[in-house]
Design an enzyme around this catalytic site. Structure first.
Site, PDB file in Angstrom:
ATOM      1  CG  ASP A  27      64.008  73.994 -99.779  1.00 21.12           C
ATOM      2  OD1 ASP A  27      64.233  75.205 -99.575  1.00 21.12           O
ATOM      3  OD2 ASP A  27      64.776  73.263-100.412  1.00 21.12           O
ATOM      4  CD1 TRP A  32      55.568  80.006-104.802  1.00 20.35           C
ATOM      5  CD2 TRP A  32      55.731  81.973-103.730  1.00 20.35           C
ATOM      6  NE1 TRP A  32      54.311  80.558-104.724  1.00 20.35           N
ATOM      7  CE2 TRP A  32      54.390  81.763-104.078  1.00 20.35           C
ATOM      8  CE3 TRP A  32      56.081  83.139-103.044  1.00 20.35           C
ATOM      9  CZ2 TRP A  32      53.376  82.678-103.762  1.00 20.35           C
ATOM     10  CZ3 TRP A  32      55.089  84.048-102.737  1.00 20.35           C
ATOM     11  CH2 TRP A  32      53.750  83.824-103.095  1.00 20.35           C
ATOM     12  NE  ARG A  40      66.230  84.281 -99.716  1.00 18.40           N
ATOM     13  CZ  ARG A  40      66.205  83.026-100.176  1.00 18.40           C
ATOM     14  NH1 ARG A  40      66.259  82.782-101.461  1.00 18.40           N
ATOM     15  NH2 ARG A  40      66.158  82.015 -99.327  1.00 18.40           N
ATOM     16  CB  SER A  72      68.705  74.956 -90.350  1.00 17.97           C
ATOM     17  OG  SER A  72      69.543  75.835 -91.066  1.00 17.97           O
ATOM     18  CB  THR A  73      72.255  75.158 -86.420  1.00  9.08           C
ATOM     19  OG1 THR A  73      72.361  74.003 -87.267  1.00  9.08           O
ATOM     20  CG2 THR A  73      71.621  74.742 -85.120  1.00  9.08           C
ATOM     21  CG  ASN A  75      68.033  78.453 -92.208  1.00 15.28           C
ATOM     22  OD1 ASN A  75      67.008  77.862 -91.876  1.00 15.28           O
ATOM     23  ND2 ASN A  75      68.661  78.180 -93.353  1.00 15.28           N
ATOM     24  NE  ARG A  78      68.376  80.722 -95.511  1.00 17.56           N
ATOM     25  CZ  ARG A  78      67.444  80.201 -96.285  1.00 17.56           C
ATOM     26  NH1 ARG A  78      66.388  80.906 -96.603  1.00 17.56           N
ATOM     27  NH2 ARG A  78      67.553  78.980 -96.737  1.00 17.56           N
ATOM     28  NE  ARG A 195      65.077  70.125 -99.238  1.00 19.27           N
ATOM     29  CZ  ARG A 195      66.217  70.510 -98.701  1.00 19.27           C
ATOM     30  NH1 ARG A 195      66.977  69.643 -98.095  1.00 19.27           N
ATOM     31  NH2 ARG A 195      66.604  71.767 -98.764  1.00 19.27           N
ATOM     32  CG  LEU A 202      68.154  64.419 -93.598  1.00 19.04           C
ATOM     33  CD1 LEU A 202      66.637  64.343 -93.697  1.00 19.04           C
ATOM     34  CD2 LEU A 202      68.692  63.103 -93.053  1.00 19.04           C
TER      35      LEU A 202
HETATM   36  C1  FPP Z   1      63.340  77.257 -96.801  1.00 23.08           C
HETATM   37  O1  FPP Z   1      63.122  77.918 -98.041  1.00 23.08           O
HETATM   38  C2  FPP Z   1      62.548  77.895 -95.758  1.00 23.08           C
HETATM   39  C3  FPP Z   1      63.056  78.450 -94.620  1.00 23.08           C
HETATM   40  C4  FPP Z   1      64.490  78.461 -94.302  1.00 23.08           C
HETATM   41  C5  FPP Z   1      62.174  79.128 -93.650  1.00 23.08           C
HETATM   42  C6  FPP Z   1      60.887  78.425 -93.384  1.00 23.08           C
HETATM   43  C7  FPP Z   1      60.013  79.364 -92.684  1.00 23.08           C
HETATM   44  C8  FPP Z   1      58.677  79.483 -92.835  1.00 23.08           C
HETATM   45  C9  FPP Z   1      57.878  78.580 -93.689  1.00 23.08           C
HETATM   46  C10 FPP Z   1      57.925  80.559 -92.145  1.00 23.08           C
HETATM   47  C11 FPP Z   1      58.008  80.624 -90.658  1.00 23.08           C
HETATM   48  C12 FPP Z   1      57.618  79.394 -89.960  1.00 23.08           C
HETATM   49  C13 FPP Z   1      56.714  79.285 -88.969  1.00 23.08           C
HETATM   50  C14 FPP Z   1      56.682  78.012 -88.195  1.00 23.08           C
HETATM   51  C15 FPP Z   1      55.737  80.340 -88.632  1.00 23.08           C
HETATM   52  P1  FPP Z   1      64.323  78.742 -98.703  1.00 23.08           P
HETATM   53  O2  FPP Z   1      64.246  80.143 -98.195  1.00 23.08           O
HETATM   54  O3  FPP Z   1      65.609  78.047 -98.450  1.00 23.08           O
HETATM   55  O4  FPP Z   1      63.914  78.691-100.205  1.00 23.08           O
HETATM   56  P2  FPP Z   1      64.909  78.626-101.467  1.00 23.08           P
HETATM   57  O5  FPP Z   1      65.622  77.310-101.379  1.00 23.08           O
HETATM   58  O6  FPP Z   1      63.973  78.707-102.621  1.00 23.08           O
HETATM   59  O7  FPP Z   1      65.817  79.807-101.356  1.00 23.08           O
END
Ligand code: FPP
Length: 247
Positions: A27, A32, A40, A72-73, A75, A78, A195, A202
């Protein structure tokens, strides 16, 4: 939760108590990127690089099962651009890793609902699973279109179908049978959920499997996460007194 101390360079891990089964919620990618004035998606690009580095390091440390939350289911809510960027990173990772997989002793599996995924991604996923099926080191579960509630619903439906077919009776269903009907099948329970990013949730991740897991929340965004951070999480885990409901 504990904050971040100063960075230290770490090369080879030393033997110590590590979780056998680790779950990571990767996360903080979006925040970042925002902090740097970037889209993003840039956070996910760096997040994917960190994922590759940390996966290899977990294997070296002796972790036996690692599950990472890639999508996730929930996501899908977005912006389409961001969903596409994550799916493209996954394509890229799988294409690049097919060669890499030969060198690594990591068995790759995917957990989640495959029905909504693009056909080319499904093909790459199957290839990755087949190419690494014989590996004896760590099992890497990539949670993709995964949600713990969806997983439990699908498992319940599968068991209900077996009851309807007369294969089992409702009384035969116990924790072991339900656990085996999940995407994680016969894998052991999760020992540690990690996390980063300062969130204390969770988020529908491994809800059944983490019934007795320890939790470590860290104040670092996933794209900044290093092997030293993982070492600190393991140190914290080693200090916990796990009682599993006993005394
Ligand atoms: C959560 O951060 C991250 C995700 C929903 C995506 C995770 C994906 C990757 C690390 C890259 C692809 C993965 C693989 C296995 C190649 P967020 O976007 O919710 O961050 P925020 O809370 O700061 O908005």
């Amino acid at each position: 939760m504990f904050g971040r101390k100063k960075k230290q360079a770490i090369s080879e891990p030393t033997p110590r108590l590590v979780p056998q089964n680790l779950g990571i919620i990767m996360d903080g990618n979006g925040r970042w990127a925002k902090k740097r004035g970037l889209p993003r998606q840039a956070g996910h690009v760096t997040g994917a690089q960190v994922f590759r580095k940390i996966t290899k390091y977990c294997e070296k440390c002796g972790v036996k099962y690692l599950t990472v939350y890639a999508f996730s289911t929930e996501n899908w809510k977005r912006p389409q651009e961001e969903v596409d960027a994550i799916m493209n990173l996954l394509r890229q990772y799988l294409k690049e890793s097919l060669a890499d997989f030969q060198q690594e002793n990591i068995r790759t599996r995917f957990i989640g609902d495959r029905s909504a995924l693009a056909e080319d991604i499904l093909k790459l996923m199957r290839e990755a699973e087949e190419t690494t099926a014989h590996k004896t080191g760590m099992t890497l579960n990539i949670a993709l279109n995964y949600g713990g509630q969806q997983e439990l619903t699908a498992a319940t439906q599968a068991l209900a179908r077996r009851v309807q077919a007369g294969e089992i009776s409702p009384e035969d269903i116990d924790e072991e049978m339900l656990g085996a009907a999940l995407y994680t099948e016969d894998q052991p329970p999760v020992d540690l959920i990690l996390r980063p990013s300062g969130e204390y949730r969770l988020s529908n991740f491994l809800i059944w499997q983490s019934a007795y897991a320890e939790f470590v929340f860290m104040d670092v965004l996933w794209p900044d996460f290093t092997e030293a951070d993982l070492e600190r999480a393991f140190e914290e885990y080693a200090r916990r007194n796990r009682r599993f409901g006993g005394v």
